[in-house]
Scaffold this motif. Structure first.
Motif, PDB file in Angstrom:
ATOM      1  N   MET A   1      11.019   7.955 -16.335  1.00 36.94           N
ATOM      2  CA  MET A   1      12.279   7.775 -15.621  1.00 36.94           C
ATOM      3  C   MET A   1      12.715   6.322 -15.575  1.00 36.94           C
ATOM      4  O   MET A   1      11.884   5.408 -15.586  1.00 36.94           O
ATOM      5  N   ASN A   2      14.031   6.108 -15.510  1.00 38.03           N
ATOM      6  CA  ASN A   2      14.558   4.755 -15.310  1.00 38.03           C
ATOM      7  C   ASN A   2      14.009   4.170 -14.013  1.00 38.03           C
ATOM      8  O   ASN A   2      13.913   4.873 -12.999  1.00 38.03           O
ATOM      9  N   ASN A   3      13.682   2.889 -14.041  1.00 38.89           N
ATOM     10  CA  ASN A   3      13.172   2.209 -12.843  1.00 38.89           C
ATOM     11  C   ASN A   3      12.023   2.991 -12.217  1.00 38.89           C
ATOM     12  O   ASN A   3      12.064   3.350 -11.033  1.00 38.89           O
ATOM     13  N   ALA A   4      11.003   3.238 -13.004  1.00 34.52           N
ATOM     14  CA  ALA A   4       9.904   4.115 -12.596  1.00 34.52           C
ATOM     15  C   ALA A   4       9.287   3.719 -11.260  1.00 34.52           C
ATOM     16  O   ALA A   4       8.893   4.583 -10.469  1.00 34.52           O
ATOM     17  N   ASP A   5       9.233   2.431 -10.974  1.00 33.26           N
ATOM     18  CA  ASP A   5       8.576   1.980  -9.744  1.00 33.26           C
ATOM     19  C   ASP A   5       9.362   2.304  -8.482  1.00 33.26           C
ATOM     20  O   ASP A   5       8.829   2.196  -7.377  1.00 33.26           O
ATOM     21  N   SER A   6      10.624   2.694  -8.628  1.00 31.72           N
ATOM     22  CA  SER A   6      11.434   3.009  -7.444  1.00 31.72           C
ATOM     23  C   SER A   6      11.310   4.458  -7.007  1.00 31.72           C
ATOM     24  O   SER A   6      11.885   4.858  -5.993  1.00 31.72           O
ATOM     25  N   HIS A   7      10.532   5.245  -7.756  1.00 33.96           N
ATOM     26  CA  HIS A   7      10.386   6.671  -7.456  1.00 33.96           C
ATOM     27  C   HIS A   7       9.003   6.952  -6.869  1.00 33.96           C
ATOM     28  O   HIS A   7       8.069   6.172  -7.042  1.00 33.96           O
ATOM     29  N   LEU A   8       8.869   8.082  -6.182  1.00 33.83           N
ATOM     30  CA  LEU A   8       7.652   8.417  -5.459  1.00 33.83           C
ATOM     31  C   LEU A   8       7.107   9.769  -5.901  1.00 33.83           C
ATOM     32  O   LEU A   8       7.854  10.751  -5.939  1.00 33.83           O
ATOM     33  N   CYS A   9       5.824   9.822  -6.224  1.00 34.27           N
ATOM     34  CA  CYS A   9       5.143  11.084  -6.527  1.00 34.27           C
ATOM     35  C   CYS A   9       4.409  11.573  -5.285  1.00 34.27           C
ATOM     36  O   CYS A   9       3.575  10.853  -4.725  1.00 34.27           O
ATOM     37  N   LEU A  10       4.714  12.781  -4.855  1.00 33.35           N
ATOM     38  CA  LEU A  10       4.054  13.377  -3.695  1.00 33.35           C
ATOM     39  C   LEU A  10       3.522  14.756  -4.077  1.00 33.35           C
ATOM     40  O   LEU A  10       4.269  15.741  -4.050  1.00 33.35           O
ATOM     41  N   PRO A  11       2.242  14.852  -4.452  1.00 26.40           N
ATOM     42  CA  PRO A  11       1.674  16.171  -4.753  1.00 26.40           C
ATOM     43  C   PRO A  11       1.825  17.088  -3.542  1.00 26.40           C
ATOM     44  O   PRO A  11       1.602  16.670  -2.405  1.00 26.40           O
ATOM     45  N   LEU A  12       2.206  18.350  -3.800  1.00 28.79           N
ATOM     46  CA  LEU A  12       2.529  19.238  -2.684  1.00 28.79           C
ATOM     47  C   LEU A  12       2.442  20.691  -3.086  1.00 28.79           C
ATOM     48  O   LEU A  12       2.968  21.086  -4.131  1.00 28.79           O
ATOM     49  N   ASP A  13       1.801  21.488  -2.249  1.00 23.56           N
ATOM     50  CA  ASP A  13       1.878  22.936  -2.313  1.00 23.56           C
ATOM     51  C   ASP A  13       2.907  23.359  -1.282  1.00 23.56           C
ATOM     52  O   ASP A  13       2.669  23.229  -0.069  1.00 23.56           O
ATOM     53  N   ILE A  14       4.063  23.831  -1.718  1.00 23.95           N
ATOM     54  CA  ILE A  14       5.150  24.089  -0.776  1.00 23.95           C
ATOM     55  C   ILE A  14       4.855  25.245   0.174  1.00 23.95           C
ATOM     56  O   ILE A  14       5.562  25.420   1.165  1.00 23.95           O
ATOM     57  N   THR A  15       3.817  26.027  -0.091  1.00 16.49           N
ATOM     58  CA  THR A  15       3.455  27.103   0.830  1.00 16.49           C
ATOM     59  C   THR A  15       2.610  26.602   2.000  1.00 16.49           C
ATOM     60  O   THR A  15       2.299  27.366   2.913  1.00 16.49           O
ATOM     61  N   ASP A  16       2.245  25.329   1.991  1.00 16.57           N
ATOM     62  CA  ASP A  16       1.419  24.718   3.039  1.00 16.57           C
ATOM     63  C   ASP A  16       2.338  23.943   3.981  1.00 16.57           C
ATOM     64  O   ASP A  16       2.785  22.840   3.671  1.00 16.57           O
ATOM     65  N   THR A  17       2.628  24.519   5.140  1.00 14.69           N
ATOM     66  CA  THR A  17       3.580  23.910   6.076  1.00 14.69           C
ATOM     67  C   THR A  17       3.129  22.530   6.528  1.00 14.69           C
ATOM     68  O   THR A  17       3.931  21.583   6.576  1.00 14.69           O
ATOM     69  N   SER A  18       1.871  22.376   6.853  1.00 12.87           N
ATOM     70  CA  SER A  18       1.359  21.079   7.302  1.00 12.87           C
ATOM     71  C   SER A  18       1.527  20.024   6.221  1.00 12.87           C
ATOM     72  O   SER A  18       1.920  18.876   6.501  1.00 12.87           O
ATOM     73  N   ALA A  19       1.244  20.399   4.977  1.00 12.04           N
ATOM     74  CA  ALA A  19       1.394  19.460   3.867  1.00 12.04           C
ATOM     75  C   ALA A  19       2.860  19.063   3.681  1.00 12.04           C
ATOM     76  O   ALA A  19       3.168  17.908   3.351  1.00 12.04           O
ATOM     77  N   CYS A  20       3.786  19.994   3.898  1.00 12.19           N
ATOM     78  CA  CYS A  20       5.211  19.685   3.786  1.00 12.19           C
ATOM     79  C   CYS A  20       5.641  18.689   4.861  1.00 12.19           C
ATOM     80  O   CYS A  20       6.414  17.758   4.599  1.00 12.19           O
ATOM     81  N   GLU A  21       5.133  18.867   6.065  1.00 14.70           N
ATOM     82  CA  GLU A  21       5.452  17.936   7.152  1.00 14.70           C
ATOM     83  C   GLU A  21       4.908  16.543   6.857  1.00 14.70           C
ATOM     84  O   GLU A  21       5.585  15.532   7.086  1.00 14.70           O
TER      85      GLU A  21
END
Length: 264
Positions: free
Chosen positions: A50-70
Motif C-alpha cells: 500500500m501507498n505510505n505503508a507506515d501510516s496503516h495499521l494491521c490488527l489481527p482479529l477474529d470478528i466472532t470474538d466480541t472481546s477481541a473486537c473491543e
C-alpha cells in the motif's frame, strides 16, 4: 464527491481478495487504513503493497470474538483517535444443497456473515456517529436472489442487507451513512474456503469464480460508487446485475431464471 484523504477506514477480511483490493485503493487516495483478518502475516503482506505503508495499521482479529473486537477498537483509537469508515467485508461462503447441510453449518455461516458483523458495528458505532462516518456492509448478489448451493449464505447476506437498511433508517439524521454492496462473482479464494454441508472447506475454485472480474476491478467500481455517496451498489457481470434488477421488479420471473440456471 466524498473525499477520503486522511480518513481512518477499518476493513475486515483484509488479508486477501476484495478486502485487500479495497485497502490498496483506499490507501492510494490518501486514507489511513486499518487492516483486520485472522492472519497477521497475510495482513502485513497487504500493508507493504500500500501507498505510505507506515501510516496503516494491521490488527489481527477474529470478528466472532466480541472481546477481541473491543480491544481492536481501543487500539485504533490509541493510534488514530477515531474511526471514520467501517467496511464489514469479512465473510464465509457456502457450497452445499440445503438438504445436505447440517444445522451446525447453518449456524456457523450466520455467526460469521451476520451476527459478528452486527456486533462489530455496534462496538464501533459511537465513534462512527461522532465522525458522521460511513458503514459499508458487503452483502452479495446471492443475498438478493437466493441461489442453489448457498441457502444459508444467501439468507445471512439478505439479513445483513435488511439490518443495514434499518440502521440507515434509525440513524440517518445523525449524519451517519450506511451503504450495502452486492458483489457478483469476483475472482478470489471465496469458493475455496466455502463450507460444504458438513462444515468442511470446499477446497477448490468454482469455474464461475475463476472466470469472474478481478478483485481490483471490483474495488475500483465499488470505491467509485461509494465516493459518489451511492448506498445500493451492485457490482458484477451482466447476469448478476440482471438478476439483481429482476429481483426488485419481478420476483416470479427471477424464480424461473434461477431454476434454469446452473449455479455451483
Amino acid at each position: 464527491m466524498t473525499t477520503i484523504t486522511n480518513k481512518v477506514i477499518w476493513i475486515t477480511g483484509a488479508s486477501g481478495g476484495i478486502g485487500e483490493a479495497l485497502a490498496i485503493q483506499f490507501a492510494a487516495l490518501g486514507a489511513k487504513v486499518v487492516l483486520s483478518a485472522r492472519r497477521e502475516d497475510a495482513l502485513e503482506q497487504v500493508r507493504l503493497k500500500m501507498n505510505n505503508a507506515d501510516s496503516h495499521l494491521c490488527l489481527p482479529l477474529d470478528i466472532t470474538d466480541t472481546s477481541a473486537c473491543e480491544t481492536a477498537l481501543t487500539a485504533i483509537k490509541a493510534q488514530y483517535g477515531h474511526v471514520d469508515w467501517l467496511i464489514n467485508n469479512a465473510g464465509l461462503s457456502q457450497r452445499a444443497l440445503i438438504v445436505d447441510t447440517t444445522i451446525e453449518t447453518d449456524r456457523r455461516l450466520f455467526e460469521v456473515d451476520f451476527f459478528a458483523q452486527l456486533q462489530l458495528t455496534r462496538i464501533a458505532l459511537d465513534t462512527l456517529v461522532a465522525q458522521k462516518g460511513k458503514i459499508v456492509f458487503v452483502s452479495s448478489v446471492a443475498g438478493l436472489v437466493g441461489t442453489q448451493y448457498r441457502g444459508s449464505y444467501s439468507a445471512a447476506k439478505a439479513a445483513l442487507h435488511m439490518w443495514g437498511n434499518s440502521l440507515r433508517a434509525e440513524l440517518g439524521d445523525t449524519g451517519l451513512t450506511v451503504a450495502n454492496v452486492f458483489p457478483g462473482f469476483v475472482k478470489t479464494d471465496v469458493s475455496i474456503n466455502a463450507l460444504t454441508g458438513d462444515g468442511k472447506p470446499l477446497g477448490e475454485m468454482d469455474n464461475a469464480q475463476a472466470n469472474a472480474m478481478s478483485a481490483q476491478e471490483f474495488a475500483q467500481k465499488t470505491l467509485a460508487a461509494l465516493l459518489k455517496d451511492k448506498n445500493y451498489i451492485v457490482v458484477g457481470g451482466f447476469k448478476e446485475r440482471l438478476a439483481a434488477w429482476v429481483s426488485r421488479f419481478s420476483p416470479e420471473l427471477l424464480y424461473k431464471m434461477i431454476r434454469k440456471s446452473k449455479v455451483r
